[in-house]
Enzyme design. Structure first.
Site, PDB file in Angstrom:
ATOM      1  CD  GLU A  42      -1.830  -2.295   1.722  1.00  0.00           C
ATOM      2  OE1 GLU A  42      -0.655  -2.540   2.071  1.00  0.00           O
ATOM      3  OE2 GLU A  42      -2.777  -3.100   1.896  1.00  0.00           O
TER       4      GLU A  42
ATOM      5  CE  LYS B 117     -18.161  -7.285   4.918  1.00  0.00           C
ATOM      6  NZ  LYS B 117     -17.236  -7.676   3.859  1.00  0.00           N
TER       7      LYS B 117
ATOM      8  CG  PHE C  80      -9.704  -9.044  12.358  1.00  0.00           C
ATOM      9  CD1 PHE C  80      -8.410  -9.359  12.770  1.00  0.00           C
ATOM     10  CD2 PHE C  80     -10.039  -9.237  11.024  1.00  0.00           C
ATOM     11  CE1 PHE C  80      -7.482  -9.845  11.865  1.00  0.00           C
ATOM     12  CE2 PHE C  80      -9.114  -9.729  10.112  1.00  0.00           C
ATOM     13  CZ  PHE C  80      -7.828 -10.032  10.541  1.00  0.00           C
ATOM     14  CD  GLN C  81      -7.524  -7.040   8.465  1.00  0.00           C
ATOM     15  OE1 GLN C  81      -8.469  -6.920   7.690  1.00  0.00           O
ATOM     16  NE2 GLN C  81      -6.357  -7.557   8.104  1.00  0.00           N
TER      17      GLN C  81
ATOM     18  CG  MET D  90      21.323  13.455   2.186  1.00  0.00           C
ATOM     19  SD  MET D  90      22.430  14.551   1.318  1.00  0.00           S
ATOM     20  CE  MET D  90      21.376  15.120   0.021  1.00  0.00           C
TER      21      MET D  90
HETATM   22  C1  LIG Z   1      11.683   6.879   4.898  1.00  0.00           C
HETATM   23  C2  LIG Z   1      12.953   7.619   5.171  1.00  0.00           C
HETATM   24  N1  LIG Z   1      13.826   7.116   6.065  1.00  0.00           N
HETATM   25  C3  LIG Z   1      14.992   7.775   6.305  1.00  0.00           C
HETATM   26  C4  LIG Z   1      15.278   8.935   5.670  1.00  0.00           C
HETATM   27  C5  LIG Z   1      16.575   9.681   5.952  1.00  0.00           C
HETATM   28  N2  LIG Z   1      17.437   9.713   4.763  1.00  0.00           N
HETATM   29  C6  LIG Z   1      17.456  10.723   3.885  1.00  0.00           C
HETATM   30  S1  LIG Z   1      18.476  10.471   2.603  1.00  0.00           S
HETATM   31  C7  LIG Z   1      18.951   8.985   3.207  1.00  0.00           C
HETATM   32  C8  LIG Z   1      19.963   8.150   2.482  1.00  0.00           C
HETATM   33  C9  LIG Z   1      19.507   7.699   1.155  1.00  0.00           C
HETATM   34  O1  LIG Z   1      20.391   6.711   0.681  1.00  0.00           O
HETATM   35  P1  LIG Z   1      20.294   6.133  -0.779  1.00  0.00           P
HETATM   36  O2  LIG Z   1      18.899   5.777  -1.082  1.00  0.00           O
HETATM   37  O3  LIG Z   1      21.293   5.062  -0.931  1.00  0.00           O
HETATM   38  O4  LIG Z   1      20.652   7.398  -1.662  1.00  0.00           O
HETATM   39  P2  LIG Z   1      21.997   8.283  -1.733  1.00  0.00           P
HETATM   40  O5  LIG Z   1      21.871   9.352  -0.684  1.00  0.00           O
HETATM   41  O6  LIG Z   1      23.145   7.362  -1.456  1.00  0.00           O
HETATM   42  O7  LIG Z   1      21.988   8.837  -3.104  1.00  0.00           O
HETATM   43  C10 LIG Z   1      18.295   8.704   4.408  1.00  0.00           C
HETATM   44  C11 LIG Z   1      18.517   7.491   5.225  1.00  0.00           C
HETATM   45  C12 LIG Z   1      14.314   9.430   4.768  1.00  0.00           C
HETATM   46  N3  LIG Z   1      14.481  10.569   4.116  1.00  0.00           N
HETATM   47  N4  LIG Z   1      13.180   8.728   4.521  1.00  0.00           N
END
Ligand SMILES: Cc1ncc(C[n+]2csc(CCOP(=O)(O)OP(=O)(O)O)c2C)c(N)n1
Length: 574
Positions: free
Chosen positions: A50, A162, A112-113, A468
């Site tokens: 989802e 429902k 449930f759910q 990042m």
């Molecule tokens: C759902 C979610 N969890 C954690 C983060 C924090 N976060 C932002 S960028 C990043 C790293 C992304 O890594 P990758 O997908 O390998 O891309 P890159 O930065 O290496 O290009 C994280 C963990 C986020 N933005 N969204």
């Protein structure tokens, strides 16, 4: 004639012009799915999770201008939508999300759910309601679509118990809505607009700041005319990118945390900032007290609540961006901006965007190849370094689109959103630029793309890290790489600081993974591989192509404004 709620539901969607929606069934939505099975006007796409489903609906809505429609079951089906609802809310994306619900007599019984999805999402959606009576069903659906798409667009949740869906009732679907207390503003205050245009005339260093609101309002043509007429330079947020072509002599670049030097500098030095369709979130303002501190600020936004919330403005105008720019065109004149433009050009030439890397294959080269090869593509990104590289280097001319999770910054958004974008735009090239981390968050949607024969080109920037976050650790946390190495194994030295260490490959093997789903896969180490992979992708017209780019592990997205600093305090080199 009396019909079941499920039948009215299908009739309502057809009346709203829905021809494609995204659904995932379950016990409390099964009757609605049964009704959808018996008709041919609405195609129902089955994503594999989802969360993927709602991001696909977002990708569809973001690239077609239509409302994205979701239908899921109650409980876990509904809670799996939560991240996408927040994502759509921040980026003002029109969605109507239907959630199954237990029968009205069971609501509140921990059945449930059962979850209170309306309560859970109250602070992250535009509007949400549980339909408690069969006779309200048509009116509520009508209102949901109206609220989602008017004013500042956003996600609306309609919870469908429902018993309400099984109950018989009238077959009428209303033609009009009349919602007390909801009157999206139209029109532009003439007096305020006059004041704004006067201020613009008096400024020596005027600057337009363009946000996503301009793209959402479909005001690109009007904006382009306005800038050609006035010759005033333009900076943008990432969501506002493309409103003005990036090769326009008046386009300076993105502002903010990873904005380009000249754009951040221009904000800091302008004497009039004319912003349209942005809410000044902290990622673009930097230290608020120093933001555009020499400038008078004008702010046009459809949402009165976003005016003077983060940045106090001198001239507020609540209006739709397109309407406002059309009115501005009636009064705008050419400005003497040569000196100001020259100053900006000096900044541009002094600190151009560049990536310090020795590797043959790197983010900049990949995006430049995309720029050169594809005409007006839709480029969908995930979140991370690859997103910022794309925002920096993607050329946006004509109708090129950049689709990205701007406000919430949701990893896992990119690939499913690309699925939705391709479904909505079968004749356009859709590329997804993603990270090895983010792609794994909704990797299961490969099945959706394969089953629906969607030839999306997925470019994974594989740096073996959550890049990042790793960049922040590298620059600001003394290289303590806590939980960002995707090759980490329990046998590793916990204090390892060697980004380039030759470690065993991680899993999965993206090429084999693509093949296991029935897609195509390529791994790219150099420019020759890149050419072959893209050529292969272009010829693969019946399934997605995954291209895994093996890029440097320690590339940095620069400039960066370190947290808490003013926009003109950028780290440009490392
Ligand atoms: C759902 C979610 N969890 C954690 C983060 C924090 N976060 C932002 S960028 C990043 C790293 C992304 O890594 P990758 O997908 O390998 O891309 P890159 O930065 O290496 O290009 C994280 C963990 C986020 N933005 N969204």
């Amino acid at each position: 004639m009396e019909i079941a709620g499920t039948k009215l539901f299908v009739k309502a969607l057809i009346k709203e012009g829905v021809d494609l929606m995204f659904g995932y069934p379950g016990g409390y939505a099964i009757d609605i799915f049964d009704e959808l099975y018996r008709q041919d006007e609405i195609e129902v796409i089955l994503p594999r999770h989802e969360q993927g489903l709602i991001h696909a609906a977002e990708g569809y809505a973001r690239t077609t201008g239509k409302v994205g429609v979701c239908l899921v079951t109650s409980g876990p089906g509904a809670t799996n939508l939560v991240t996408g609802i927040a994502d759509a809310n921040y980026d003002s994306i029109p969605l109507v999300c239907f959630t199954g619900q237990v029968s009205t007599g069971l609501i509140g019984n921990d059945a449930f759910q059962e979850v209170d999805i309306i309560g859970i999402t109250r602070s992250i959606c535009k509007y949400g309601v549980t339909v408690r009576n069969r006779e309200d069903l048509g009116r509520i659906i009508k209102e949901a679509f109206y609220i989602a798409r008017t004013g500042k667009p956003g996600p609306v949740i309609v919870d469908l118990p429902k018993d309400v869906m099984l109950a018989l009732g009238g077959d009428q679907y209303p033609e009009e809505v009349n919602i007390r207390g909801y009157k999206p503003s139209t029109g532009v205050h003439a007096g305020q607009l006059k004041r704004a245009m006067k201020a613009l005339d008096q400024a020596k260093k005027p600057l337009f700041l363009i946000g996503g609101g301009v793209n959402i309002a479909g005001a690109r043509t009007e904006l382009r005319k306005l800038i050609e007429l006035t010759e005033i330079p333009v900076v943008s947020t990432i969501m506002g990118r493309g409103a003005l072509p990036t090769d326009s002599p008046y386009y300076v670049g993105n502002i903010g945390l990873h904005g380009c030097y000249a754009a951040n500098q221009a904000i800091s030095e302008c004497d009039l900032l004319f912003s349209i369709g942005t809410r000044f979130n902290d990622r673009i303002t930097g230290k608020i007290s120093d933001f555009a501190k020499h400038a008078k600020i004008i702010h046009i936004d459809i949402d009165s609540a976003s005016i003077s919330r983060n940045i106090i403005v001198d001239i507020p105008i609540v209006a739709d961006a397109k309407e406002a720019i059309e009115k501005m065109l009636l009064h705008a004149t050419k400005r003497q901006t040569n000196e100001w433009l020259e100053e900006i050009t000096t900044w541009k030439n002094g600190f151009p965007l560049s990536l310090k890397t020795k590797q043959d294959i790197n983010p900049q080269r990949i995006i430049e190849y995309i720029n050169k090869t594809f005409k007006e593509p839709i480029v969908v990104t995930d979140v991370g370094q690859h997103q910022m590289f794309t925002a920096q280097y993607l050329k946006m001319t004509g109708d090129t689109r950049l689709v990205t999770s701007g406000g919430l910054g949701t990893m896992g958004f990119g690939f499913p959103a690309a699925v939705g974008a391709k479904l909505g735009n079968p004749d356009r090239t859709v590329l997804c630029v993603t990270g090895d981390g983010g792609f794994q968050m909704n990797i299961q949607e490969l099945a959706t793309a394969v089953c629906n024969e969607l030839p999306i080109i997925v470019c994974i920037f594989n740096n073996n890290y959550l890049g990042m976050v790793r960049q922040m650790q590298q620059m600001f946390y003394d290289k303590r790489y806590s939980c960002t190495c995707l090759r980490y194994h329990k046998s590793c030295d916990k204090n390892c600081r060697d980004l380039k260490k030759a470690c065993p490959p991680y899993s999965p093997d993206f090429v084999k993974l693509a093949e296991s789903y029935g897609a195509k896969g390529y791994r790219v180490w150099n420019q020759d591989d890149m050419k072959l992979a893209f050529e292969g992708a272009v010829h693969n017209t019946k399934s997605p192509t995954i291209i895994e780019f093996m890029i440097e592990k320690d590339d940095l997205v620069l400039p960066i404004v370190p947290a808490g600093n003013a926009l003109n305090h950028m780290v440009v080199n490392c």
